[in-house]
Design an enzyme around this catalytic site. Sequence first.
Site, PDB file in Angstrom:
ATOM      1  N   CYS A 200       0.854  -1.133   0.031  1.00 37.87           N
ATOM      2  CA  CYS A 200       0.138   0.036   0.039  1.00 37.87           C
ATOM      3  C   CYS A 200       0.739   1.113  -0.011  1.00 37.87           C
ATOM      4  O   CYS A 200       2.094   1.249   0.141  1.00 37.87           O
ATOM      5  CB  CYS A 200      -0.942  -0.002   1.346  1.00 37.87           C
ATOM      6  SG  CYS A 200       0.225   0.151   2.794  1.00 37.87           S
TER       7      CYS A 200
ATOM      8  N   HIS B 283       5.270  -5.083   9.087  1.00 38.64           N
ATOM      9  CA  HIS B 283       5.237  -6.425   9.600  1.00 38.64           C
ATOM     10  C   HIS B 283       5.479  -7.510   8.305  1.00 38.64           C
ATOM     11  O   HIS B 283       4.821  -8.179   8.046  1.00 38.64           O
ATOM     12  CB  HIS B 283       4.096  -6.790  10.155  1.00 38.64           C
ATOM     13  CG  HIS B 283       4.011  -6.153  11.502  1.00 38.64           C
ATOM     14  ND1 HIS B 283       2.668  -5.687  12.127  1.00 38.64           N
ATOM     15  CD2 HIS B 283       5.044  -5.637  12.302  1.00 38.64           C
ATOM     16  CE1 HIS B 283       2.994  -4.849  13.234  1.00 38.64           C
ATOM     17  NE2 HIS B 283       4.225  -4.896  13.402  1.00 38.64           N
TER      18      HIS B 283
ATOM     19  N   CYS C 190       2.215   5.541   8.769  1.00 40.08           N
ATOM     20  CA  CYS C 190       1.383   6.040   7.732  1.00 40.08           C
ATOM     21  C   CYS C 190       0.451   7.175   8.121  1.00 40.08           C
ATOM     22  O   CYS C 190       0.068   7.264   9.368  1.00 40.08           O
ATOM     23  CB  CYS C 190       0.420   4.773   7.486  1.00 40.08           C
ATOM     24  SG  CYS C 190      -0.460   5.174   6.333  1.00 40.08           S
TER      25      CYS C 190
ATOM     26  N   GLU D 203      -0.004  -0.633  16.352  1.00 40.15           N
ATOM     27  CA  GLU D 203      -0.800   0.639  16.073  1.00 40.15           C
ATOM     28  C   GLU D 203      -1.677   1.071  17.209  1.00 40.15           C
ATOM     29  O   GLU D 203      -2.106   1.988  17.474  1.00 40.15           O
ATOM     30  CB  GLU D 203      -1.700   0.427  14.795  1.00 40.15           C
ATOM     31  CG  GLU D 203      -2.479   1.360  14.441  1.00 40.15           C
ATOM     32  CD  GLU D 203      -3.241   1.229  13.278  1.00 40.15           C
ATOM     33  OE1 GLU D 203      -3.055   0.303  12.372  1.00 40.15           O
ATOM     34  OE2 GLU D 203      -4.434   1.912  13.203  1.00 40.15           O
TER      35      GLU D 203
ATOM     36  N   SER E 271      -1.226  -7.769  10.821  1.00 44.30           N
ATOM     37  CA  SER E 271      -2.703  -7.951  11.046  1.00 44.30           C
ATOM     38  C   SER E 271      -3.378  -7.876   9.900  1.00 44.30           C
ATOM     39  O   SER E 271      -4.420  -8.800   9.649  1.00 44.30           O
ATOM     40  CB  SER E 271      -3.021  -6.607  11.860  1.00 44.30           C
ATOM     41  OG  SER E 271      -4.508  -6.486  11.930  1.00 44.30           O
TER      42      SER E 271
ATOM     43  N   SER F   8       1.849  -5.375   3.503  1.00 44.28           N
ATOM     44  CA  SER F   8       3.182  -5.189   3.749  1.00 44.28           C
ATOM     45  C   SER F   8       4.100  -6.296   2.888  1.00 44.28           C
ATOM     46  O   SER F   8       5.394  -6.381   3.136  1.00 44.28           O
ATOM     47  CB  SER F   8       3.639  -5.487   5.196  1.00 44.28           C
ATOM     48  OG  SER F   8       2.795  -6.526   5.806  1.00 44.28           O
TER      49      SER F   8
END
Length: 333
Positions: A31, A60, A116, A146, A244, A288
């Site tokens: 992303c 990750h 991010c 996060e 995640s 990721s």
Amino acid sequence: MTAPVNQNEPGAPAPEKPPLEILLCAPRGFCAGVVRAIDVVERALAIYGPPVYVRHEIVHNKYVVESLKRKGAVFVAELDEVPDGGKPVIFSAHGVAKTVPQTAESRGLTTIDATCPLVTKVHREAEIHHKRGRHVLLVGHSGHPEVVGTMGQLPAGSITLVEDLEQIEALEPANRDNLAWVTQTTLSVDDTHHIVEALKKKFPAIVGPHKDDICYATTNRQEAVKQVAPLVDALIVVGSSNSSNSQRLREVAERAGCPITRLVNRAEDVDWDAFANIRRLGLTAGASAPEVLVEEIIDAFATRYTVTVDTVSTTTEDMVFPLPRELRSEAAE
Ligand code: 0CJ
Ligand code: F3S
């Protein structure tokens, strides 16, 4: 792709490989926040020279982290592992609690924030709610960095983590008419919808975002998996087990009725027995996970099957996040 190996008599024709149709989910993989975070580390290495320090895995993914280690990035769990002396410490894409930059400043460390921008947006939302006197409920997974970072934007006691429907039943906040909710960015879209509906039912005055804080990349990758999962015998998500959003993709495939779903780091981790008798395979990658590992898996299947690859695209993405200002200057070129 490697040539088929003939295990029969010398000179005998190679045994035919069974056909396999691979349905590639699109969008998949990196992303905009991950591209930016990896760029931050590479630019910092170019400007400061190795080593540069990174607090927590930048994203990750084992392959990404190992590649950056080879280039001179040193990953640390906490700031006390970063020596004084001018080398920067980078904060990972998942964001940090307010105490982290404060501690760095008190030690005079140079910091670069690779959080991010969509996580930073949630931090600001939580702060605004707090300033307006609202108690904040954060929908997310306990222990995820996060969540630790978002909880750490507000003073202790002014934000409460909500992980599931059962926890909502037990919630008895002091001022039930002055509540707000925010979410982790990489959750299951469907689970979060149910949790938010339950929050609104129990606390009709609660305020929050229009839909949720799940990011565009998480949403789009889940949607593509939902389309592909009912069409295939098995589905592989390329990603690391601590990711995640990658874990959520595997769950989405399972819930959509796909009988065999696996999260794998790379081709060497594929449990080939599980994929012995399939005709159609779905393939995606977490936000990721690099595309090179998707290609590696296709190549590995091609040594066992006669593979055809089709892409199932549910939307296109063109999101780009600019680098932090301090890395944008000419000195960073
Ligand atoms: O939390 C984020 C800003 C997502 C970063 C990209 O994915 P990944 O796998 O590093 O992190 P999650 O565990 O949050 O999915
Ligand atoms: Fe950001 Fe979403 Fe990627 S929050 S790092 S765009 S998974």
